[in-house]
Design a protein around this motif. Sequence first.
Motif, PDB file in Angstrom:
ATOM      1  N   ARG A 186       0.829  -1.208   0.000  1.00 31.50           N
ATOM      2  CA  ARG A 186       0.000   0.000   0.000  1.00 31.50           C
ATOM      3  C   ARG A 186       0.865   1.259   0.000  1.00 31.50           C
ATOM      4  O   ARG A 186       0.560   2.238  -0.689  1.00 31.50           O
ATOM      5  N   LEU A 187       1.935   1.234   0.783  1.00 23.71           N
ATOM      6  CA  LEU A 187       2.829   2.387   0.815  1.00 23.71           C
ATOM      7  C   LEU A 187       3.488   2.603  -0.548  1.00 23.71           C
ATOM      8  O   LEU A 187       3.544   3.733  -1.052  1.00 23.71           O
ATOM      9  N   GLU A 188       3.985   1.520  -1.141  1.00 21.40           N
ATOM     10  CA  GLU A 188       4.661   1.637  -2.434  1.00 21.40           C
ATOM     11  C   GLU A 188       3.712   2.144  -3.517  1.00 21.40           C
ATOM     12  O   GLU A 188       4.113   2.941  -4.374  1.00 21.40           O
ATOM     13  N   LYS A 189       2.465   1.718  -3.478  1.00 22.77           N
ATOM     14  CA  LYS A 189       1.491   2.184  -4.464  1.00 22.77           C
ATOM     15  C   LYS A 189       1.236   3.684  -4.312  1.00 22.77           C
ATOM     16  O   LYS A 189       1.155   4.421  -5.304  1.00 22.77           O
ATOM     17  N   LEU A 190       1.139   4.146  -3.069  1.00 18.65           N
ATOM     18  CA  LEU A 190       0.878   5.560  -2.824  1.00 18.65           C
ATOM     19  C   LEU A 190       2.067   6.425  -3.279  1.00 18.65           C
ATOM     20  O   LEU A 190       1.883   7.525  -3.817  1.00 18.65           O
ATOM     21  N   LEU A 191       3.280   5.918  -3.080  1.00 16.21           N
ATOM     22  CA  LEU A 191       4.480   6.709  -3.379  1.00 16.21           C
ATOM     23  C   LEU A 191       4.966   6.554  -4.815  1.00 16.21           C
ATOM     24  O   LEU A 191       5.876   7.288  -5.237  1.00 16.21           O
ATOM     25  N   ALA A 192       4.384   5.640  -5.563  1.00 15.73           N
ATOM     26  CA  ALA A 192       4.862   5.339  -6.916  1.00 15.73           C
ATOM     27  C   ALA A 192       4.991   6.556  -7.833  1.00 15.73           C
ATOM     28  O   ALA A 192       5.937   6.634  -8.626  1.00 15.73           O
ATOM     29  N   PRO A 193       4.096   7.550  -7.778  1.00 14.64           N
ATOM     30  CA  PRO A 193       4.206   8.678  -8.718  1.00 14.64           C
ATOM     31  C   PRO A 193       5.356   9.648  -8.433  1.00 14.64           C
ATOM     32  O   PRO A 193       5.630  10.530  -9.249  1.00 14.64           O
ATOM     33  N   TYR A 194       6.034   9.492  -7.290  1.00 16.03           N
ATOM     34  CA  TYR A 194       6.998  10.506  -6.868  1.00 16.03           C
ATOM     35  C   TYR A 194       8.444  10.034  -7.024  1.00 16.03           C
ATOM     36  O   TYR A 194       8.727   8.839  -7.073  1.00 16.03           O
ATOM     37  N   ARG A 195       9.365  10.994  -7.071  1.00 13.31           N
ATOM     38  CA  ARG A 195      10.788  10.668  -7.056  1.00 13.31           C
ATOM     39  C   ARG A 195      11.114  10.092  -5.684  1.00 13.31           C
ATOM     40  O   ARG A 195      10.774  10.683  -4.652  1.00 13.31           O
ATOM     41  N   GLN A 196      11.806   8.975  -5.679  1.00  6.26           N
ATOM     42  CA  GLN A 196      12.040   8.351  -4.389  1.00  6.26           C
ATOM     43  C   GLN A 196      13.239   7.411  -4.411  1.00  6.26           C
ATOM     44  O   GLN A 196      13.663   6.932  -5.462  1.00  6.26           O
ATOM     45  N   GLU A 197      13.767   7.172  -3.218  1.00  8.01           N
ATOM     46  CA  GLU A 197      14.781   6.156  -2.986  1.00  8.01           C
ATOM     47  C   GLU A 197      14.389   5.382  -1.739  1.00  8.01           C
ATOM     48  O   GLU A 197      13.629   5.888  -0.892  1.00  8.01           O
ATOM     49  N   THR A 198      14.919   4.166  -1.622  1.00 10.99           N
ATOM     50  CA  THR A 198      14.619   3.334  -0.450  1.00 10.99           C
ATOM     51  C   THR A 198      15.891   2.677   0.058  1.00 10.99           C
ATOM     52  O   THR A 198      16.884   2.554  -0.661  1.00 10.99           O
ATOM     53  N   TYR A 199      15.834   2.265   1.320  1.00 16.77           N
ATOM     54  CA  TYR A 199      16.938   1.526   1.936  1.00 16.77           C
ATOM     55  C   TYR A 199      16.344   0.625   3.007  1.00 16.77           C
ATOM     56  O   TYR A 199      15.382   1.012   3.683  1.00 16.77           O
ATOM     57  N   ARG A 200      16.915  -0.566   3.166  1.00 17.49           N
ATOM     58  CA  ARG A 200      16.385  -1.505   4.156  1.00 17.49           C
ATOM     59  C   ARG A 200      17.463  -1.843   5.185  1.00 17.49           C
ATOM     60  O   ARG A 200      18.523  -2.366   4.838  1.00 17.49           O
ATOM     61  N   LEU A 201      17.187  -1.525   6.449  1.00 19.01           N
ATOM     62  CA  LEU A 201      18.073  -1.892   7.554  1.00 19.01           C
ATOM     63  C   LEU A 201      17.704  -3.286   8.043  1.00 19.01           C
ATOM     64  O   LEU A 201      16.517  -3.598   8.218  1.00 19.01           O
ATOM     65  N   THR A 202      18.699  -4.113   8.303  1.00 23.23           N
ATOM     66  CA  THR A 202      18.418  -5.503   8.681  1.00 23.23           C
ATOM     67  C   THR A 202      19.076  -5.935   9.985  1.00 23.23           C
ATOM     68  O   THR A 202      18.624  -6.890  10.619  1.00 23.23           O
ATOM     69  N   HIS A 203      20.138  -5.246  10.399  1.00 21.92           N
ATOM     70  CA  HIS A 203      20.857  -5.703  11.598  1.00 21.92           C
ATOM     71  C   HIS A 203      20.101  -5.305  12.858  1.00 21.92           C
ATOM     72  O   HIS A 203      19.677  -4.160  13.011  1.00 21.92           O
ATOM     73  N   GLN A 204      19.922  -6.263  13.767  1.00 24.36           N
ATOM     74  CA  GLN A 204      19.219  -6.016  15.018  1.00 24.36           C
ATOM     75  C   GLN A 204      20.155  -5.359  16.029  1.00 24.36           C
ATOM     76  O   GLN A 204      21.169  -5.931  16.414  1.00 24.36           O
ATOM     77  N   PHE A 205      19.821  -4.128  16.448  1.00 29.81           N
ATOM     78  CA  PHE A 205      20.635  -3.403  17.416  1.00 29.81           C
ATOM     79  C   PHE A 205      20.047  -3.425  18.818  1.00 29.81           C
ATOM     80  O   PHE A 205      20.779  -3.441  19.793  1.00 29.81           O
TER      81      PHE A 205
END
Length: 403
Positions: A186-205
């Motif tokens: 749902r988030l990706e669909k809403l943001l699809a029309p805009y310029r964007q970048e993404t990053y995924r954090l995975t390490h548990q701190f």
Amino acid sequence: MTSQVSNAATDKISPNLPLTDEQAQLVAHIMAFTEREIVNPGPAIFTIYGDAGTGKSVVLAHLFAQIQAAARTDTTTPLAGTENYFLVNHPEILKVYKKIAGSQAHLFKKDFQRPTSLINQIAQGKKQADVLVIDEAHLLLSQADHYNNFYGSNQLTSLLQTTKVIILVFDETQVLRMKSFWTEARLEKLLAPYRQETYRLTHQFRMQASDELVAWINAFSHGQLRPLPHNVGSSYDLRIFTDAEQMRQAIVKRNSAVGLSRIVSTSGYPSTLDGGHHYIQEGRFRMPWDQYNYTSTPWAELPQTINEVGSIYTCQGFDLNYVGLILGPPVSLNAHNQLQVNLDRYTDVEAFKHRADLTDPTELTAVKKQLILNSINVLMKRGVHGLYIFAHDERLGRYLAQD
């Protein structure tokens, strides 16, 4: 991050905390993104994905401190003179950020807002916003909520219409209510029309636990029950209790020793927002739910709350040192040793408020069950150094206690 025991919530997300190389590079990358996009027609969006405890808030704290320092002190940057805000739709977390602002040279308490407040002030012409940093974006309202004075259809949509750059963090496994129902799709669909970048954090701190225990919690929060791993981490304390009062006593000892240790619980017990005391009772154990916190101090830092049971509404987004979790009646073990979610035993009536865009009964049931499992995921990941568990359902308790 650090494995030292802390007794202050501000110590967990302060911009004074050291960053890992990955986090520092991410902050630098987002700063460059922001400076590049602020001069272009907006909006542009940078989304950070990550599970609970992966350091999202620490990254945002450092990032916003740099944005505001540039805006207020550096006339050579595109950010010079910009009006920027840090948003979080959680009153207890907001208190922590406002407390942090008091100790930072270029951060003001007024920089930190709840989304509805800023949206309404912008609509009234009282404020403008150039850059928004949004923590816990999965808590943004995705439908109107007149109780909270939001009359739009989606808070993120409203913010996108008035801002040049938005940086947000998002975790779909921390979505807890229908009025803020989100998925990554749902988030990706809403943001699809805009310029964007993404990053995924995975390490548990946050959790000083083994990868095996974190994987077990992730599986549990997706409805999959497995035997607990033998390796939970050399510096992590996992205990299963069949007596809730014994668990309470153990948490009280931890709190006396290191602070920031609390009992929390899922829904499934009497609870009404009427200002009165409503109790959770399990055998010898009897304690009241948390009360609305009118002070500027976060709930977990109030000494008297060692005698209350915390909920997702006081604990989400916080680091506790040790957490004692009561798995209430909504979750049980069936005759086939499978995890069972009991919708009829969930007492948080606010969580399941009607949504016009969820009409399929099968989908609606699945969403409601996932919201319950999400609440368990949030609560299980509160403890930095330890997790103690008591299950209301005896079959589930015996299963968890088996060696």
